[in-house]
Write a protein that holds these residues in place. Structure first.
Motif, PDB file in Angstrom:
ATOM      1  N   GLN A 115       1.079  -1.050  -0.477  1.00 58.88           N
ATOM      2  CA  GLN A 115      -0.361  -0.737   0.055  1.00 58.88           C
ATOM      3  C   GLN A 115       1.266   0.968   0.171  1.00 58.88           C
ATOM      4  N   ALA A 116       2.065   1.535   0.537  1.00 57.49           N
ATOM      5  CA  ALA A 116       2.866   2.274   0.988  1.00 57.49           C
ATOM      6  C   ALA A 116       3.338   2.475  -0.318  1.00 57.49           C
ATOM      7  N   ALA A 117       4.154   1.330  -1.250  1.00 62.75           N
ATOM      8  CA  ALA A 117       4.638   1.538  -1.914  1.00 62.75           C
ATOM      9  C   ALA A 117       3.204   2.348  -3.583  1.00 62.75           C
ATOM     10  N   VAL A 118       2.054   1.652  -3.865  1.00 66.44           N
ATOM     11  CA  VAL A 118       1.302   2.563  -4.646  1.00 66.44           C
ATOM     12  C   VAL A 118       1.310   4.187  -4.069  1.00 66.44           C
ATOM     13  N   LEU A 119       1.223   4.065  -2.996  1.00 66.64           N
ATOM     14  CA  LEU A 119       0.658   5.219  -1.886  1.00 66.64           C
ATOM     15  C   LEU A 119       2.055   6.538  -2.737  1.00 66.64           C
ATOM     16  N   LYS A 120       3.249   5.887  -2.560  1.00 66.61           N
ATOM     17  CA  LYS A 120       4.245   6.557  -2.697  1.00 66.61           C
ATOM     18  C   LYS A 120       4.364   6.864  -4.517  1.00 66.61           C
ATOM     19  N   LEU A 121       4.657   6.252  -5.355  1.00 62.72           N
ATOM     20  CA  LEU A 121       3.982   6.169  -6.655  1.00 62.72           C
ATOM     21  C   LEU A 121       3.369   6.905  -6.985  1.00 62.72           C
ATOM     22  N   LEU A 122       2.178   6.761  -6.472  1.00 65.73           N
ATOM     23  CA  LEU A 122       1.350   7.776  -6.898  1.00 65.73           C
ATOM     24  C   LEU A 122       1.756   9.127  -6.327  1.00 65.73           C
ATOM     25  N   GLN A 123       1.959   9.327  -5.691  1.00 67.48           N
ATOM     26  CA  GLN A 123       2.571  11.153  -5.084  1.00 67.48           C
ATOM     27  C   GLN A 123       3.567  11.565  -6.028  1.00 67.48           C
ATOM     28  N   HIS A 124       4.728  10.313  -6.824  1.00 67.81           N
ATOM     29  CA  HIS A 124       5.732  11.518  -7.651  1.00 67.81           C
ATOM     30  C   HIS A 124       5.310  11.276  -8.763  1.00 67.81           C
ATOM     31  N   HIS A 125       4.320  10.547  -8.989  1.00 68.01           N
ATOM     32  CA  HIS A 125       3.990  10.626 -10.715  1.00 68.01           C
ATOM     33  C   HIS A 125       2.915  11.815 -10.386  1.00 68.01           C
ATOM     34  N   PHE A 126       1.824  12.124  -9.204  1.00 70.71           N
ATOM     35  CA  PHE A 126       1.281  12.962  -9.735  1.00 70.71           C
ATOM     36  C   PHE A 126       0.648  14.148  -8.993  1.00 70.71           C
ATOM     37  N   ALA A 127       1.325  13.923  -7.875  1.00 73.18           N
ATOM     38  CA  ALA A 127       2.661  15.175  -7.236  1.00 73.18           C
ATOM     39  C   ALA A 127       0.734  15.419  -6.009  1.00 73.18           C
ATOM     40  N   ASP A 128      -0.550  15.652  -6.432  1.00 78.54           N
ATOM     41  CA  ASP A 128      -1.102  16.002  -5.530  1.00 78.54           C
ATOM     42  C   ASP A 128      -2.270  15.238  -5.739  1.00 78.54           C
ATOM     43  N   VAL A 129      -2.664  13.874  -4.401  1.00 80.29           N
ATOM     44  CA  VAL A 129      -3.151  12.928  -5.045  1.00 80.29           C
ATOM     45  C   VAL A 129      -4.387  12.525  -3.792  1.00 80.29           C
ATOM     46  N   PRO A 130      -5.346  13.176  -3.973  1.00 80.64           N
ATOM     47  CA  PRO A 130      -6.573  13.452  -2.845  1.00 80.64           C
ATOM     48  C   PRO A 130      -6.910  12.096  -1.907  1.00 80.64           C
ATOM     49  N   GLN A 131      -7.487  13.012  -0.876  1.00 82.42           N
ATOM     50  CA  GLN A 131      -7.701  11.814   0.361  1.00 82.42           C
ATOM     51  C   GLN A 131      -8.348  10.656  -0.584  1.00 82.42           C
ATOM     52  N   SER A 132      -9.431  11.108  -0.712  1.00 82.65           N
ATOM     53  CA  SER A 132     -10.505   9.883  -1.744  1.00 82.65           C
ATOM     54  C   SER A 132      -9.687   8.727  -1.869  1.00 82.65           C
ATOM     55  N   VAL A 133      -8.647   8.698  -2.918  1.00 80.24           N
ATOM     56  CA  VAL A 133      -8.041   7.933  -3.329  1.00 80.24           C
ATOM     57  C   VAL A 133      -6.657   7.506  -1.906  1.00 80.24           C
ATOM     58  N   VAL A 134      -5.680   8.160  -1.398  1.00 75.97           N
ATOM     59  CA  VAL A 134      -5.393   7.228  -0.057  1.00 75.97           C
ATOM     60  C   VAL A 134      -6.641   6.802   0.288  1.00 75.97           C
ATOM     61  N   ASN A 135      -7.312   6.686   1.106  1.00 74.80           N
ATOM     62  CA  ASN A 135      -8.320   5.929   1.584  1.00 74.80           C
ATOM     63  C   ASN A 135      -8.871   4.915   0.520  1.00 74.80           C
ATOM     64  N   LYS A 136      -8.813   5.447  -0.202  1.00 79.07           N
ATOM     65  CA  LYS A 136      -9.031   3.371  -1.897  1.00 79.07           C
ATOM     66  C   LYS A 136      -8.416   2.432  -1.173  1.00 79.07           C
ATOM     67  N   ILE A 137      -7.066   3.166  -1.647  1.00 80.99           N
ATOM     68  CA  ILE A 137      -5.641   2.280  -1.310  1.00 80.99           C
ATOM     69  C   ILE A 137      -5.213   2.008   0.067  1.00 80.99           C
ATOM     70  N   SER A 138      -5.541   2.763   0.992  1.00 79.70           N
ATOM     71  CA  SER A 138      -5.527   2.018   1.733  1.00 79.70           C
ATOM     72  C   SER A 138      -6.344   0.978   3.040  1.00 79.70           C
TER      73      SER A 138
END
Length: 89
Positions: A36-59
């Motif tokens: 989960q942490a790796a997916v979130l880190k990659l998302l933040q790296h690629h898209f910088a501004d990741v909505p909290q709703s997306v973070v919650n879904k991945i978590s």
């Protein structure tokens, strides 16, 4: 005395199985959290501004294969909207 010994052996086996299952579940949960942490880190790296709703879904995703699938989607995706996130998973 034979009954007492049988009960003791049964208790010992139950405790051992419980410990083994607890260890396995702990390892699996740790692996899930790492992915989960790796997916979130990659998302933040690629898209910088990741909505909290997306973070919650991945978590909430606990399926390791699906987390791997998401990781690959993020690598290949050009926009956040291209990433297939489940409403519930």
């Amino acid at each position: 005395q034979g009954i007492e010994q049988g009960i003791e052996q049964g208790i010992e086996q139950g405790i051992e199985q419980g410990i083994e299952q607890g260890i396995e579940q702990g390892i699996e949960q740790g692996t899930i959290q790492e992915k989960q942490a790796a997916v979130l880190k990659l998302l933040q790296h690629h898209f910088a501004d990741v909505p909290q709703s997306v973070v919650n879904k991945i978590s909430r995703i606990e399926d390791l294969k699906f987390l791997d699938f998401l990781f690959e989607q993020i690598l290949d995706g050009t926009t956040l909207s291209e990433i297939e996130l489940p409403d519930k998973h």
